[in-house]
Design an enzyme around this catalytic site. Sequence first.
Site, PDB file in Angstrom:
ATOM      1  N   CYS A   1       0.956  -0.633  -0.199  1.00 46.07           N
ATOM      2  CA  CYS A   1      -0.393  -0.238  -0.198  1.00 46.07           C
ATOM      3  C   CYS A   1       1.105   1.471   0.083  1.00 46.07           C
ATOM      4  O   CYS A   1       0.642   2.298  -1.005  1.00 46.07           O
ATOM      5  CB  CYS A   1      -0.825  -0.495   0.681  1.00 46.07           C
TER       6      CYS A   1
ATOM      7  N   HIS B   1      -2.284   6.954   4.068  1.00 51.09           N
ATOM      8  CA  HIS B   1      -1.139   5.491   4.217  1.00 51.09           C
ATOM      9  C   HIS B   1      -0.351   6.423   3.899  1.00 51.09           C
ATOM     10  O   HIS B   1       0.725   5.517   3.950  1.00 51.09           O
ATOM     11  CB  HIS B   1      -1.734   4.420   4.042  1.00 51.09           C
TER      12      HIS B   1
END
Length: 470
Positions: free
Chosen positions: A51, A106
């Site tokens: 991610c 993130h």
Amino acid sequence: MKPNIIYIFADQWRKQAAGYTGEDSVLTPNIDRFAQESLVFNHALSCTPLCSPHRAALMTGKYPQSNGVYTNCKNGADVMLSPDEICIGDVLKDAGYQTGYIGKWHLDLPEQNECPEPESGAREWDAYTPPGPKRHGFDFWYSYGAYDHHMKPHYWKDTPEMIQVEQWSLEHETDVALDFIRTKGREVDKAPFALFVSWNPPHSPFELVPERYKDIYNGRELNLRPNISPDHLAAHTGEPFEGGIHALLRYTRDYFAAITGMDEQFGRIWREVQELGLSENTLIVLSSDHGELMGSHGLMAKHSWHEESIGIPCLMSWRGMIKQGSTDVLFNSVDIMPTLLGLAGIPVPASAQGLNLSGDILGTSHTDISSVFLCAFPGRKEAIESYAALGLDNRKYGWRGIRTRKYTYVVHKGYTPGSEVQRIWYDLEKDPYQLHPVRMKERPQTGLLLALEEELQGWLEVTQDPFELV
């Protein structure tokens, strides 16, 4: 006039899991229709299929060796996107765009790395990113760090006050995105807008998806990939999953259900752009950050070099400017930022390491690309500590590889100290499911494999990667 930009990317959505590919038995009617009106990338790839690293590459146009985000921003690792990096949001804002970011970020340091009880309420890997340089030019902000409770998500705007929601995250974020698009699209004498929408589903936990989408797949026969090995499932980095065919079928049905739900939400955005009359001056991109192995090779999640992990969907539409069809251009994570800027007619910052492929997309030029560089690093807290205990830099390990249109070539040094070095080669034309790898312990001496080894060495030099091909 510069185009509006709507860049939508889902988390853990693999290339094969879309109806238009004819591979996975997943229902995506809106995306299939969009593909017919778009340029479809046959070789879009995640340079580091995890991610945070993909997101950092997307934002900066730089490899993790250069931007520092080589693993997920997580507890126990001081990894984050530096506020000093030049990101696509910074450049777009400076070029006069109205900028927005919705959904999973993130890219910030988890707040609990510095404070056990943050005012924002963020826990574990999550973080509230306050207004300022760490938002990298995105003015409208409706986001969070990392939080996987898809049915009860939360967000922050411009204060640490947490916004808690009782709605599937993907549907809620689409509601917010539609409001942004309507507001910006109806402004008189408006500046162009750039909206990035980051959906967390179909990321695990797979079961956190509305029942109406699950019902579509209840009892539905699934065509599982020929390379699945369901008996003993684990992530490539070792974390175990419940195994067995029944567990894998449950994961797969829920994963497909989330993608069908995502398809419905994408359809809402696409229709709104059309109804507002914005299609001819709006670039829409639909993609993801990396794939999902879903039992292929006995593996779950991502972080491996297999096609189900590195292959991502990428569809681009800009009516009247980008021709419909498909392209075999190799398109890597680091190429996204310079290419979007190129399509918008904005100079690409010198810091970007990726390629501006806008000319290839618009049909005005051709870039000769023989391979793209792929990489992954030991990033689990335990792995970082085990290397450090021996005085070793964990970033010199993991695997490095190149992907051409025909081959994948990887050198794997493992995720734990003392792992045996492996060289692995796949002929993707003859072996598309990667069932028959050629494995070597020694450096190849002649022919194609030596040429691939030398090409990989060239990428290590270009990226100033300390990884050694021993």
